[in-house]
Design a protein around this motif. Structure first.
Motif, PDB file in Angstrom:
ATOM      1  N   SER A 153       0.594  -1.296  -0.055  1.00 38.47           N
ATOM      2  CA  SER A 153       0.007   0.075   0.002  1.00 38.47           C
ATOM      3  C   SER A 153       0.885   1.214  -0.099  1.00 38.47           C
ATOM      4  O   SER A 153       0.732   2.158  -0.723  1.00 38.47           O
ATOM      5  CB  SER A 153      -0.776   0.183   1.230  1.00 38.47           C
ATOM      6  N   GLU A 154       1.669   1.079   1.042  1.00 38.23           N
ATOM      7  CA  GLU A 154       2.641   2.340   1.113  1.00 38.23           C
ATOM      8  C   GLU A 154       3.533   2.822  -0.351  1.00 38.23           C
ATOM      9  O   GLU A 154       3.542   3.924  -0.859  1.00 38.23           O
ATOM     10  CB  GLU A 154       3.746   2.330   2.154  1.00 38.23           C
ATOM     11  N   TYR A 155       3.968   1.645  -0.995  1.00 47.51           N
ATOM     12  CA  TYR A 155       4.854   1.873  -2.069  1.00 47.51           C
ATOM     13  C   TYR A 155       3.979   2.829  -3.156  1.00 47.51           C
ATOM     14  O   TYR A 155       4.327   3.579  -3.791  1.00 47.51           O
ATOM     15  CB  TYR A 155       5.379   0.818  -2.732  1.00 47.51           C
ATOM     16  N   LYS A 156       2.590   2.453  -3.183  1.00 46.03           N
ATOM     17  CA  LYS A 156       1.713   3.057  -4.200  1.00 46.03           C
ATOM     18  C   LYS A 156       1.787   4.609  -3.910  1.00 46.03           C
ATOM     19  O   LYS A 156       1.963   5.347  -4.822  1.00 46.03           O
ATOM     20  CB  LYS A 156       0.417   2.626  -4.189  1.00 46.03           C
ATOM     21  N   ILE A 157       1.701   4.930  -2.646  1.00 42.77           N
ATOM     22  CA  ILE A 157       1.555   6.409  -2.231  1.00 42.77           C
ATOM     23  C   ILE A 157       2.698   7.298  -2.530  1.00 42.77           C
ATOM     24  O   ILE A 157       2.896   8.343  -2.797  1.00 42.77           O
ATOM     25  CB  ILE A 157       0.660   6.495  -0.719  1.00 42.77           C
ATOM     26  N   LEU A 158       3.847   6.457  -2.147  1.00 44.42           N
ATOM     27  CA  LEU A 158       5.312   6.870  -2.311  1.00 44.42           C
ATOM     28  C   LEU A 158       5.308   7.340  -3.723  1.00 44.42           C
ATOM     29  O   LEU A 158       6.036   8.165  -3.992  1.00 44.42           O
ATOM     30  CB  LEU A 158       6.316   6.047  -1.839  1.00 44.42           C
ATOM     31  N   GLU A 159       4.887   6.497  -4.545  1.00 49.31           N
ATOM     32  CA  GLU A 159       5.220   6.445  -6.142  1.00 49.31           C
ATOM     33  C   GLU A 159       4.275   7.725  -6.735  1.00 49.31           C
ATOM     34  O   GLU A 159       4.911   8.528  -7.429  1.00 49.31           O
ATOM     35  CB  GLU A 159       4.705   5.196  -6.832  1.00 49.31           C
ATOM     36  N   ILE A 160       3.210   7.970  -5.876  1.00 50.23           N
ATOM     37  CA  ILE A 160       2.262   9.189  -6.361  1.00 50.23           C
ATOM     38  C   ILE A 160       2.849  10.241  -5.925  1.00 50.23           C
ATOM     39  O   ILE A 160       2.821  11.455  -6.461  1.00 50.23           O
ATOM     40  CB  ILE A 160       0.731   8.896  -5.725  1.00 50.23           C
ATOM     41  N   LYS A 161       3.364  10.113  -4.667  1.00 49.67           N
ATOM     42  CA  LYS A 161       4.195  11.488  -3.939  1.00 49.67           C
ATOM     43  C   LYS A 161       5.386  11.882  -4.975  1.00 49.67           C
ATOM     44  O   LYS A 161       5.587  13.069  -5.075  1.00 49.67           O
ATOM     45  CB  LYS A 161       4.565  11.113  -2.367  1.00 49.67           C
ATOM     46  N   ARG A 162       6.074  10.870  -5.384  1.00 50.70           N
ATOM     47  CA  ARG A 162       7.214  11.262  -6.125  1.00 50.70           C
ATOM     48  C   ARG A 162       6.739  11.968  -7.536  1.00 50.70           C
ATOM     49  O   ARG A 162       7.330  12.729  -7.893  1.00 50.70           O
ATOM     50  CB  ARG A 162       7.935   9.720  -6.610  1.00 50.70           C
ATOM     51  N   ARG A 163       5.615  11.424  -7.942  1.00 51.79           N
ATOM     52  CA  ARG A 163       5.227  12.112  -9.346  1.00 51.79           C
ATOM     53  C   ARG A 163       4.653  13.467  -8.968  1.00 51.79           C
ATOM     54  O   ARG A 163       4.684  14.278 -10.065  1.00 51.79           O
ATOM     55  CB  ARG A 163       4.180  10.939 -10.060  1.00 51.79           C
ATOM     56  N   ASP A 164       3.654  13.376  -8.155  1.00 53.76           N
ATOM     57  CA  ASP A 164       2.821  14.741  -7.854  1.00 53.76           C
ATOM     58  C   ASP A 164       2.828  15.348  -6.550  1.00 53.76           C
ATOM     59  O   ASP A 164       1.858  16.187  -6.257  1.00 53.76           O
ATOM     60  CB  ASP A 164       1.512  14.366  -8.172  1.00 53.76           C
ATOM     61  N   GLY A 165       3.763  15.021  -5.764  1.00 49.91           N
ATOM     62  CA  GLY A 165       3.854  15.650  -4.379  1.00 49.91           C
ATOM     63  C   GLY A 165       4.340  17.070  -4.486  1.00 49.91           C
ATOM     64  O   GLY A 165       3.942  17.765  -3.512  1.00 49.91           O
ATOM     65  N   ASP A 166       4.765  17.586  -5.359  1.00 54.71           N
ATOM     66  CA  ASP A 166       5.074  18.906  -5.682  1.00 54.71           C
ATOM     67  C   ASP A 166       3.610  19.798  -6.054  1.00 54.71           C
ATOM     68  O   ASP A 166       3.628  21.173  -6.087  1.00 54.71           O
ATOM     69  CB  ASP A 166       6.318  19.249  -6.485  1.00 54.71           C
ATOM     70  N   LYS A 167       2.553  19.513  -6.478  1.00 52.88           N
ATOM     71  CA  LYS A 167       1.435  19.993  -6.841  1.00 52.88           C
ATOM     72  C   LYS A 167       0.699  20.098  -5.676  1.00 52.88           C
ATOM     73  O   LYS A 167       0.682  19.622  -4.417  1.00 52.88           O
ATOM     74  CB  LYS A 167       0.758  19.108  -7.651  1.00 52.88           C
TER      75      LYS A 167
END
Ligand SMILES: C[S@@+](CC[C@H](N)C(=O)[O-])C[C@H]1O[C@@H](n2cnc3c(N)ncnc32)[C@H](O)[C@@H]1O
Length: 233
Positions: free
Chosen positions: A31-45
């Motif tokens: 579960s966590e890896y998915k949210i980390l991946e999203i954070k990596r892609r869109d965490g700056d938005k």
């Protein structure tokens, strides 16, 4: 209405953990890896609101809370018991509600989301019309600047196929090929659609040094899972 996931809601995580042993990770890890991946892609938005469709017992929502601390979180599912478990987690700034089926999404009238997240739900809905209805509603309730993420198991990966075959709550499911899912997303008007593959190596300590290569392999269609990232416009 009783749902198949109601039968497993109580022990969902322990069943899943047992099933995932051959991968070297547990269900929290995946579960966590998915949210980390999203954070990596869109965490700056600027992400003010996140909608988790098929949120299950709320573990992904807890990780969204951790990595997107400012966002309002919303989650829905058709399993009453899973929703109960998700609500019992008392995740701050979260609204978690039961739906009877995807048509209930039409009741979301005055809210639009910056991000919609759908994780390992679609292979449980082997019905083109329903999938189209869900995607159509997701398109409607996504902000113009919003982003959609759909994570799915990759049927091309033999380890994934084995894990799914041995999993009691995946009995009889048909995994969705990435090309089919991309087409469904595209048919429902989403733009800038990308397919990205993840989890190429087992999660045992020995393989840790290899994980950095997964970002390079992201277009190689043999990872254990894949995700679609798409924009509204
Ligand atoms: C494998 S679980 C995944 C749960 C969660 N997304 C996660 O990643 O931990 C699949 C979930 O999809 C839900 N689901 C299945 N069909 C659904 C539908 N038509 N609408 C909403 N949720 C659905 C199930 O009740 C179950 O909670």
């Amino acid at each position: 209405m009783v749902n198949e996931f109601d039968d497993f809601a109580e022990n969902y995580r322990s069943i899943h953990d047992g099933n995932l042993k051959i991968s070297g990770g547990d269900s929290n890890y995946f579960s966590e890896y998915k949210i980390l991946e999203i954070k990596r892609r869109d965490g700056d938005k600027k992400i003010e609101s996140i909608f988790d469709f098929g949120c299950g017992d709320g573990i992904p929502l807890s990780y969204f809370r951790k990595y997107f601390p400012k966002a309002d979180l919303y989650g829905t599912d058709i399993s009453e018991k899973s929703i109960e478990k998700a609500k019992n987690k008392n995740i701050p700034n979260s609204t978690i509600f039961l739906i009877n089926d995807e048509r209930d999404l039409q009741n979301i009238e005055n809210k639009k989301f910056d991000m919609i997240f759908i994780s390992c739900v679609f292979h449980h809905i082997d019905d083109e019309k329903k999938l189209n209805n869900i995607l159509n509603e997701c398109y409607r309730i996504l902000k113009d600047s919003g982003v959609l993420y759909i994570f799915e198991h990759n049927p091309k990966n033999p380890f994934t196929r084995k894990i799914v075959k041995d999993c009691i709550f995946d009995k009889g499911v048909r995994l969705i090929k990435h090309k089919r899912l991309k087409k469904l997303v595209s048919n429902n008007n989403f733009k800038k659609i990308s397919v990205n593959f993840t989890l190429f190596f087992p999660r045992f300590f020995l393989f840790n040094p290899l994980f950095i290569f997964e970002k390079i392999l992201i277009k190689l269609p043999i990872g254990g899972q894949y995700y679609i990232r798409a924009k509204k416009i």
